[in-house]
Design an enzyme around this catalytic site. Structure first.
Site, PDB file in Angstrom:
ATOM      1  N   ASP A  29       0.806  -1.232   0.000  1.00 26.99           N
ATOM      2  CA  ASP A  29       0.000   0.000   0.000  1.00 26.99           C
ATOM      3  C   ASP A  29       0.835   1.275   0.000  1.00 26.99           C
ATOM      4  OD1 ASP A  29      -2.197  -1.681   0.108  1.00 26.99           O
ATOM      5  OD2 ASP A  29      -2.337  -1.579   2.291  1.00 26.99           O
ATOM      6  N   LYS A  52       1.859   2.033  -5.102  1.00 23.68           N
ATOM      7  CA  LYS A  52       2.344   1.440  -6.360  1.00 23.68           C
ATOM      8  C   LYS A  52       1.393   1.749  -7.514  1.00 23.68           C
ATOM      9  CE  LYS A  52       2.327  -2.518  -4.314  1.00 23.68           C
ATOM     10  NZ  LYS A  52       2.102  -2.092  -2.921  1.00 23.68           N
ATOM     11  N   GLN A  67       2.109  -6.068  -3.274  1.00 25.32           N
ATOM     12  CA  GLN A  67       2.557  -6.178  -1.883  1.00 25.32           C
ATOM     13  C   GLN A  67       3.861  -5.377  -1.701  1.00 25.32           C
ATOM     14  OE1 GLN A  67       1.330  -9.410  -3.457  1.00 25.32           O
ATOM     15  NE2 GLN A  67      -0.550  -8.493  -2.748  1.00 25.32           N
ATOM     16  N   GLY A  74      -4.545  -4.237  -3.768  1.00 26.78           N
ATOM     17  CA  GLY A  74      -5.538  -3.207  -4.050  1.00 26.78           C
ATOM     18  C   GLY A  74      -4.757  -1.964  -4.431  1.00 26.78           C
ATOM     19  N   HIS A  75      -4.734  -1.645  -5.711  1.00 28.86           N
ATOM     20  CA  HIS A  75      -3.939  -0.514  -6.198  1.00 28.86           C
ATOM     21  C   HIS A  75      -4.898   0.600  -6.616  1.00 28.86           C
ATOM     22  CE1 HIS A  75      -0.317  -3.329  -7.226  1.00 28.86           C
ATOM     23  NE2 HIS A  75      -0.705  -3.396  -5.970  1.00 28.86           N
TER      24      HIS A  75
HETATM   25  P1  GDP Z   1      -0.742   0.375  -3.487  1.00 31.21           P
HETATM   26  O1  GDP Z   1      -1.357  -0.900  -3.032  1.00 31.21           O
HETATM   27  O2  GDP Z   1       0.719   0.417  -3.242  1.00 31.21           O
HETATM   28  O3  GDP Z   1      -1.098   0.716  -4.911  1.00 31.21           O
HETATM   29  O4  GDP Z   1      -1.386   1.514  -2.570  1.00 31.21           O
HETATM   30  P2  GDP Z   1      -2.952   1.685  -2.193  1.00 31.21           P
HETATM   31  O5  GDP Z   1      -3.678   2.198  -3.380  1.00 31.21           O
HETATM   32  O6  GDP Z   1      -3.465   0.458  -1.544  1.00 31.21           O
HETATM   33  O7  GDP Z   1      -2.862   2.759  -1.041  1.00 31.21           O
HETATM   34  C1  GDP Z   1      -2.291   4.015  -1.252  1.00 31.21           C
HETATM   35  C2  GDP Z   1      -3.341   5.097  -0.922  1.00 31.21           C
HETATM   36  O8  GDP Z   1      -2.701   6.347  -0.827  1.00 31.21           O
HETATM   37  C3  GDP Z   1      -4.398   5.260  -1.998  1.00 31.21           C
HETATM   38  O9  GDP Z   1      -5.607   5.642  -1.397  1.00 31.21           O
HETATM   39  C4  GDP Z   1      -3.856   6.399  -2.848  1.00 31.21           C
HETATM   40  O10 GDP Z   1      -4.881   7.111  -3.536  1.00 31.21           O
HETATM   41  C5  GDP Z   1      -3.206   7.250  -1.805  1.00 31.21           C
HETATM   42  N1  GDP Z   1      -2.029   8.029  -2.252  1.00 31.21           N
HETATM   43  C6  GDP Z   1      -1.032   7.639  -3.095  1.00 31.21           C
HETATM   44  N2  GDP Z   1      -0.069   8.580  -3.146  1.00 31.21           N
HETATM   45  C7  GDP Z   1      -0.471   9.585  -2.313  1.00 31.21           C
HETATM   46  C8  GDP Z   1       0.112  10.814  -1.913  1.00 31.21           C
HETATM   47  O11 GDP Z   1       1.207  11.181  -2.320  1.00 31.21           O
HETATM   48  N3  GDP Z   1      -0.584  11.569  -1.001  1.00 31.21           N
HETATM   49  C9  GDP Z   1      -1.774  11.176  -0.499  1.00 31.21           C
HETATM   50  N4  GDP Z   1      -2.385  11.977   0.380  1.00 31.21           N
HETATM   51  N5  GDP Z   1      -2.369  10.020  -0.866  1.00 31.21           N
HETATM   52  C10 GDP Z   1      -1.711   9.231  -1.752  1.00 31.21           C
HETATM   53  P1  IMO Z   2      -0.868  -4.171  -2.259  1.00 33.07           P
HETATM   54  O1  IMO Z   2      -0.413  -4.722  -3.592  1.00 33.07           O
HETATM   55  C1  IMO Z   2      -0.937  -4.532   2.085  1.00 33.07           C
HETATM   56  C2  IMO Z   2      -0.927  -8.583   3.719  1.00 33.07           C
HETATM   57  C3  IMO Z   2      -2.169  -8.999   4.484  1.00 33.07           C
HETATM   58  C4  IMO Z   2      -1.560  -9.962   5.486  1.00 33.07           C
HETATM   59  C5  IMO Z   2      -0.481 -10.661   4.665  1.00 33.07           C
HETATM   60  C6  IMO Z   2      -0.924 -11.991   4.080  1.00 33.07           C
HETATM   61  O2  IMO Z   2      -2.167  -3.446  -2.331  1.00 33.07           O
HETATM   62  O3  IMO Z   2       0.216  -3.383  -1.615  1.00 33.07           O
HETATM   63  P2  IMO Z   2      -2.522 -12.644   2.047  1.00 33.07           P
HETATM   64  O4  IMO Z   2      -3.982 -12.375   1.815  1.00 33.07           O
HETATM   65  O5  IMO Z   2      -1.633 -12.152   0.958  1.00 33.07           O
HETATM   66  O6  IMO Z   2      -2.248 -14.101   2.374  1.00 33.07           O
HETATM   67  O7  IMO Z   2      -2.169 -11.840   3.391  1.00 33.07           O
HETATM   68  O8  IMO Z   2      -0.152  -9.767   3.606  1.00 33.07           O
HETATM   69  N1  IMO Z   2      -1.176  -8.086   2.338  1.00 33.07           N
HETATM   70  C7  IMO Z   2      -1.128  -6.806   1.993  1.00 33.07           C
HETATM   71  N2  IMO Z   2      -0.956  -5.700   2.744  1.00 33.07           N
HETATM   72  N3  IMO Z   2      -1.036  -4.424   0.742  1.00 33.07           N
HETATM   73  C8  IMO Z   2      -1.196  -5.521  -0.028  1.00 33.07           C
HETATM   74  O9  IMO Z   2      -1.189  -5.470  -1.380  1.00 33.07           O
HETATM   75  C9  IMO Z   2      -1.281  -6.782   0.603  1.00 33.07           C
HETATM   76  N4  IMO Z   2      -1.447  -8.046   0.145  1.00 33.07           N
HETATM   77  C10 IMO Z   2      -1.356  -8.842   1.230  1.00 33.07           C
HETATM   78  O10 IMO Z   2      -2.799  -7.906   5.090  1.00 33.07           O
HETATM   79  O11 IMO Z   2      -0.891  -9.232   6.484  1.00 33.07           O
HETATM   80 MG    MG Z   3      -2.877  -1.594  -1.802  1.00 33.39          MG
END
Ligand code: GDP
Ligand code: IMO
Ligand code: MG
Length: 425
Positions: free
Chosen positions: A13, A16, A219, A40-41
């Site tokens: 999270d 990415k 991840q 979840g991207h």
């Molecule tokens: P990922 O799994 O690495 O793609 O990240 P996620 O989408 O799960 O979580 C990142 C969250 O931070 C999302 O809600 C993005 O919209 C938000 N986000 C990403 N970059 C920034 C930033 O520079 N500032 C803020 N405030 N939010 C951001």
């Molecule tokens: P993105 O790509 C954050 C974490 C879960 C748990 C562990 C194992 O959005 O960054 P799993 O369901 O993979 O067997 O869970 O890994 N986890 C993540 N945490 N971002 C993710 O993906 C994750 N995918 C798995 O919360 O701790």
């Molecule tokens: Mg994510």
């Protein structure tokens, strides 16, 4: 352009989706190579927040091919749903391709994920309960079923029957039957058949034509099955190295690795987190950073940036440059702390411990850095950032020995500062 991988340098999270979406315009192919819909991207497209779980962040460019690689585990029902959602926002998904040797997640994998968590009790991993672990278990045990198997109904059915034998203990009165799963998957197979390819062949042919690849990791390094905080990890390779088997590509063609890190640290799920803050700062980061899981909606645990851990990620993940996200969330916090060392029994621990039992008792030591009050969300050049924000970035670079190439100051695609344009041209 160099073939570039974007990987998480923390516990997932990190942003990415945002960074891959930002960079995707420069590439011809955008590919996921590991994980499944545990990811979840988030990307903002046309002012709308879109959550991607299987599909790469380049899907909005109709002229760019987006691949689900062989290293992934795919939940077909959820993938089809994701495609429907994308169609509603104008991405028709005709540019999607699916590796025929990617493994399939079945309903019994999801049930098993839940049951295994219950059995772990107080050592629960906090998985996403998407069936990821059990699906990779079947892959490694050589009883998994792959996308391409769906097109050979007789052998698919006989293998499915054998695979289900292994999960009888979780099925109970779930109502799942061989026939119903078989029929459902055959139907879903027909719906995706036209997208299915030999990903390796596709990538090799494209590379011969000079096409460039963006590898979208899932991840993060600390969730990697080998180098993460095992057992509190996911079941796949989360570094760029995974793109070679996870896409059937030449590892020497991965030319630049971008490690994404938040300007602080978050973790979802259980497991060690030395810099976690249970006080006001943790609460502020949660609220201002809107730190709720993209896949499960769970609140993320929050804390200070752990540089010892980030330095470890840079080494293990072979990271060439860092993208620092969510710098805007630190605005108004003064001082800002960063962890530069751990102590255990009064002794310094200079490197991030690999074994969880060694990491758990470590106490973080912090350096205090000056914060800033200015709103930085509208800033687009490094030079325009407040001096203390620039110093913060410099401190990270010096500590990790890796340059910061991109700084993100908001969730929108254009809320991005390219500090080192040469890396991405
Ligand atoms: P990922 O799994 O690495 O793609 O990240 P996620 O989408 O799960 O979580 C990142 C969250 O931070 C999302 O809600 C993005 O919209 C938000 N986000 C990403 N970059 C920034 C930033 O520079 N500032 C803020 N405030 N939010 C951001
Ligand atoms: P993105 O790509 C954050 C974490 C879960 C748990 C562990 C194992 O959005 O960054 P799993 O369901 O993979 O067997 O869970 O890994 N986890 C993540 N945490 N971002 C993710 O993906 C994750 N995918 C798995 O919360 O701790
Ligand atoms: Mg994510």
């Amino acid at each position: 352009m160099k073939n570039t991988a974007v990987i998480g340098a923390q516990w997932g999270d990190e942003g990415k989706g945002k960074v891959s979406h930002f960079l995707s315009g420069k590439f011809d192919i955008i590919a996921r190579f590991s994980g499944g819909n545990n990811a979840g991207h988030t990307v903002i497209f046309d002012g709308r927040k879109v959550k991607l779980h299987h599909i790469p962040s380049g899907i909005f460019h109709k002229d760019k091919i987006n691949i689900l690689g062989s290293g992934m585990v795919i939940n077909l029902a959820m993938l089809l749903e994701e495609m429907e959602e994308l169609k509603k926002v104008g991405a028709d998904c005709e540019n999607l391709r699916i590796a025929e040797n990617a493994h399939l997640i079945f309903p019994f994998h999801r049930l098993a994920d839940g049951r295994q968590e219950e059995i772990r009790k107080d050592e629960m991993l906090g998985t996403t309960r998407r069936g990821i672990g059990p699906a990779y278990t079947d892959k490694a045990a050589r009883c998994g079923i792959r996308v391409g198997d769906l097109f050979f109904p007789a052998s698919f059915k006989s293998r499915l029957a054998k695979q289900m034998e292994g999960w009888k203990w979780v099925m109970g009165d779930s109502g799942l039957s061989l026939d119903s799963i078989y029929q459902d998957y055959l139907k879903m197979g027909k719906r995706i058949e036209k997208y299915v390819i030999d990903a390796s062949l596709f990538v090799h042919e494209a590379q011969k034509e000079g096409k460039k690849l963006l590898l979208e990791g899932a991840q993060g390094v600390l969730l990697d099955i080998d180098w993460g905080t095992y057992p509190y990890v996911t079941s796949s390779c989360c570094t760029a190295a995974g793109a070679a088997p996870g896409l059937g590509m030449d590892p020497r063609r991965i030319e630049h690795v971008v490690g994404i890190t938040k300007a602080y640290t978050t973790r979802i799920g259980t497991g060690p987190f030395p810099t976690e803050d249970h006080g006001d700062v943790g609460r502020q980061l949660l609220a201002v950073g809107a730190e709720y899981g993209t896949t499960t909606g769970r609140a993320r645990r929050c804390g200070w940036l752990d540089l010892l851990m980030l330095k470890f990620s840079c080494r293990v993940g072979a990271i060439d440059s860092l993208a620092l996200t969510k710098l805007d969330v630190l605005t108004g916090i003064d001082p800002i702390k960063v962890c530069t060392e751990y102590v255990l029994n009064g002794k310094s621990v200079p490197d991030f411990p690999v074994i969880e039992s060694r990491l758990e008792p470590c106490e973080p030591l912090y350096r205090e850095l000056k914060g800033w009050d200015e709103d930085i969300t509208g800033i687009r050049s490094f030079a325009d950032l407040p001096a203390s924000a620039r110093s913060y970035v410099k401190f990270i670079e010096d500590f990790c020995g890796v340059p910061v190439g991109i700084i993100s100051v908001g969730p929108d695609r254009d809320q991005t500062i390219i500090k080192e344009p040469a890396f991405y041209s």
